[in-house]
Design a protein around this motif. Structure first.
Motif, short mmCIF file in Angstrom:
data_model
loop_
_atom_site.label_atom_id
_atom_site.label_comp_id
_atom_site.label_asym_id
_atom_site.label_seq_id
_atom_site.Cartn_x
_atom_site.Cartn_y
_atom_site.Cartn_z
N LEU A 93 -6.74 -2.46 -7.62
CA LEU A 93 -6.68 -3.54 -8.60
C LEU A 93 -5.23 -3.88 -8.96
N GLY A 94 -4.41 -2.85 -9.15
CA GLY A 94 -2.99 -3.06 -9.43
C GLY A 94 -2.30 -3.79 -8.29
N THR A 95 -2.65 -3.44 -7.07
CA THR A 95 -2.06 -4.11 -5.90
C THR A 95 -2.44 -5.58 -5.86
N LEU A 96 -3.72 -5.86 -6.10
CA LEU A 96 -4.18 -7.24 -6.12
C LEU A 96 -3.45 -8.06 -7.18
N ALA A 98 -0.54 -7.37 -8.59
CA ALA A 98 0.88 -7.46 -8.26
C ALA A 98 1.14 -8.51 -7.18
N VAL A 99 0.25 -8.59 -6.19
CA VAL A 99 0.42 -9.59 -5.13
C VAL A 99 0.23 -10.99 -5.71
N MET A 139 7.92 -9.41 -6.10
CA MET A 139 7.64 -9.09 -4.69
C MET A 139 7.90 -7.62 -4.40
N VAL A 140 9.00 -7.09 -4.91
CA VAL A 140 9.31 -5.68 -4.68
C VAL A 140 8.26 -4.80 -5.36
N MET A 141 7.79 -5.20 -6.54
CA MET A 141 6.73 -4.43 -7.19
C MET A 141 5.44 -4.49 -6.38
N ALA A 142 5.11 -5.64 -5.81
CA ALA A 142 3.90 -5.74 -4.98
C ALA A 142 4.03 -4.83 -3.76
N ILE A 143 5.20 -4.79 -3.16
CA ILE A 143 5.43 -3.88 -2.02
C ILE A 143 5.25 -2.44 -2.47
N PHE A 145 3.36 -1.34 -4.92
CA PHE A 145 1.93 -1.07 -5.12
C PHE A 145 1.21 -0.88 -3.80
N VAL A 146 1.52 -1.71 -2.81
CA VAL A 146 0.92 -1.53 -1.48
C VAL A 146 1.31 -0.16 -0.93
N ASP A 147 2.56 0.23 -1.09
CA ASP A 147 3.05 1.53 -0.67
C ASP A 147 2.24 2.65 -1.32
N GLU A 148 2.05 2.57 -2.64
CA GLU A 148 1.28 3.59 -3.36
C GLU A 148 -0.17 3.63 -2.89
N LEU A 149 -0.75 2.45 -2.65
CA LEU A 149 -2.14 2.39 -2.19
C LEU A 149 -2.28 3.03 -0.82
#
Length: 169
Positions: A93-96, A98-99, A139-143, A145-149
């Motif tokens: 959900l956080g990734t979604l 953030a994107v 954008m860096v935060m979205a990256i 979050f994807v990294d953490e996921l």
């Protein structure tokens, strides 16, 4: 790849730190100019832009260090698969979010550029310039979050437990 991502997060944090130093200088210049009876046009607006840039550029670094505010009351009560499922759900959900935030932040800056939108203050700054830091930070935060996921899915995510958060919960 890990070194590149860490460099990206650390680079954004370094830019945030530079923005904070520039913010300090802008505030000091504003104070000194008032005391010495001269005016620096737009200095208050630039201080605001720098404050926003510092906040947005630091988001990914803060996330990767486990310093974002988390409500762990339910999470700490769960064990095993339920804990993993809730952690995975929260990261997805956080990734979604953030994107989506990154997409709309970049879109806002792009539209401000396309429409030649300018600040209403006396400096008349093109708004896409300060909005760019918001887009880059998002954008860096979205990256991140994807990294953490991905790390969570692979079972390699280290549970960040900052000492300050442990004392405050």
């Amino acid at each position: 790849m890990r070194r590149l991502l860490n460099f990206l997060y650390d680079g954004a944090a370094a830019l945030a730190a530079l923005c904070m130093v520039a913010l300090l200088c802008a505030v000091l210049l504003s104070i000194v100019s008032r005391q010495l009876s001269f005016h620096v046009p737009g200095i208050d607006a630039y201080a605001g832009y720098l404050m926003a840039a510092a906040g947005f550029l630091a988001l990914a670094h803060t996330l990767k260090r486990g310093e974002h505010i988390r409500v762990t009351l339910v999470l700490s009560a769960l064990k095993g698969r339920a804990h993993q499922a809730l952690e995975l759900f929260a990261l997805a959900l956080g990734t979604l979010l953030a994107v989506l935030f990154a997409y709309y932040s970049v879109r806002l800056a792009w539209q401000s550029h396309a429409f030649n939108d300018i600040s209403t203050s006396s400096d008349a700054t093109p708004l896409w310039l300060p909005q760019l830091s918001m887009g880059v930070g998002a954008m860096v935060m979205a990256i991140a979050f994807v990294d953490e996921l991905v790390l969570q899915l692979l079972g390699r995510r280290a549970g960040a437990t900052p000492g300050e958060a442990l004392r405050n919960e």
